[in-house]
Design a protein around this motif. Structure first.
Motif, PDB file in Angstrom:
ATOM      1  N   GLU A  40       0.799  -1.226   0.000  1.00 22.51           N
ATOM      2  CA  GLU A  40       0.000   0.000   0.000  1.00 22.51           C
ATOM      3  C   GLU A  40       0.835   1.281   0.000  1.00 22.51           C
ATOM      4  N   ASN A  41       2.136   1.164   0.290  1.00 25.35           N
ATOM      5  CA  ASN A  41       2.985   2.350   0.307  1.00 25.35           C
ATOM      6  C   ASN A  41       3.700   2.606  -1.019  1.00 25.35           C
ATOM      7  N   VAL A  42       3.450   1.745  -2.018  1.00 29.75           N
ATOM      8  CA  VAL A  42       4.043   1.960  -3.340  1.00 29.75           C
ATOM      9  C   VAL A  42       3.390   3.184  -3.968  1.00 29.75           C
ATOM     10  N   ARG A  83       1.273  -5.911 -12.146  1.00 36.70           N
ATOM     11  CA  ARG A  83       0.218  -6.130 -11.166  1.00 36.70           C
ATOM     12  C   ARG A  83      -0.857  -5.042 -11.291  1.00 36.70           C
ATOM     13  N   PRO A  84      -2.138  -5.418 -11.095  1.00 35.16           N
ATOM     14  CA  PRO A  84      -3.208  -4.405 -11.133  1.00 35.16           C
ATOM     15  C   PRO A  84      -3.035  -3.399 -10.005  1.00 35.16           C
ATOM     16  N   PHE A  85      -3.265  -2.130 -10.325  1.00 38.28           N
ATOM     17  CA  PHE A  85      -3.048  -1.056  -9.351  1.00 38.28           C
ATOM     18  C   PHE A  85      -4.344  -0.319  -9.008  1.00 38.28           C
ATOM     19  N   GLU A  86      -5.201  -0.124 -10.011  1.00 32.73           N
ATOM     20  CA  GLU A  86      -6.446   0.608  -9.764  1.00 32.73           C
ATOM     21  C   GLU A  86      -7.476   0.227 -10.816  1.00 32.73           C
ATOM     22  N   GLY A 114      -1.487  -5.488  -2.147  1.00 33.19           N
ATOM     23  CA  GLY A 114      -0.545  -6.498  -2.585  1.00 33.19           C
ATOM     24  C   GLY A 114      -0.962  -7.887  -2.154  1.00 33.19           C
ATOM     25  N   GLY A 115      -0.030  -8.835  -2.281  1.00 31.63           N
ATOM     26  CA  GLY A 115      -0.344 -10.216  -1.947  1.00 31.63           C
ATOM     27  C   GLY A 115      -1.180 -10.864  -3.043  1.00 31.63           C
TER      28      GLY A 115
END
Length: 229
Positions: A40-42, A83-86, A114-115
């Motif tokens: 979540e901090n990316v 990876r999907p972000f939004e 994540g995960g």
């Protein structure tokens, strides 16, 4: 305190003083940068890669457009992953505006955690509308609009390699094609290409109306599922 005595048996012709290497001169092997995982901090990059999926249902005159943006982690390395972000959902139909906005925010938050996020698509696809679902073109049943959003997310995850696609082997496809042709020949009616017989029943494994009775056994012409094993 014990000392070690060294005996010199040859004639000394010269000498030099050996200096210890400074810490800065010690050679170290180059270390690879740490592998970056989704969390979540990316921070959100200025540019994201995205894909848009169109959903047209009999529940509305207006289509639903689902856009999923992806982030590239560890670019230009052996650990590069997408990876999907939004996610964004847009439509002219404002009837579902509130829950659609809420859904996009929750899904985006899960992506950024994540995960393993593949469970998200499965959970959405398991949502059933109490008013009943609908059939898509090709005979596939959708239990709800939320389930179709989940289906679009799963399709996207398969595209970027996050979910492995389970495909039938060439032999299985050939057998199903032969069964389909045999079924049509017995009834003297040919279905439109890509469609399944009108009398086919709903397969509860792939939710496609493609289950027919062949050789005394109910068999799905879409996924190959059979009640006879």
């Amino acid at each position: 305190m014990s000392t070690n005595t060294v005996t010199i048996e040859k004639k000394i012709t010269g000498y030099s003083i050996q200096k210890e290497k400074a810490e800065t001169e010690v050679q170290t092997e180059p270390t690879e940068p740490a592998i970056e995982h989704m969390h979540e901090n990316v921070g959100r990059p200025e540019i994201l890669l995205g894909s848009t999926y169109k959903i047209k249902t009999p529940l509305s005159d207006h289509a639903l457009y689902i856009t999923i943006n992806d982030i590239i982690l560890n670019p230009d390395t052996n650990h590069e992953v997408r990876r999907p972000f939004e996610i964004f959902i847009n439509s002219k139909n404002m009837d579902h505006f509130q829950w659609v906005v809420a859904l996009t925010r929750v899904i985006s938050a899960v992506f950024r955690k994540g995960g393993d996020v593949t469970f998200l698509a499965e959970e959405l696809m398991a949502v059933f509308d109490p008013k009943g679902g609908y059939f898509k073109s090709g005979g596939r049943f959708m239990p709800s609009l939320v389930a179709e959003i989940g289906d679009a997310i799963q399709t996207h995850m398969k595209t970027i390699g996050l979910v492995k696609t389970e495909e039938l082997s060439g032999i299985q496809k050939q057998i199903l094609a032969e069964k389909h042709a045999e079924y049509e020949a017995e009834r003297g009616k040919k279905s439109v290409e890509g469609e399944f017989p009108e009398s086919a029943q709903l397969c509860m494994k792939c939710y496609t109306k493609a289950m027919i009775l062949m050789d005394g056994c109910m068999t799905c012409l879409s996924c190959g599922s059979s009640k006879c094993g």
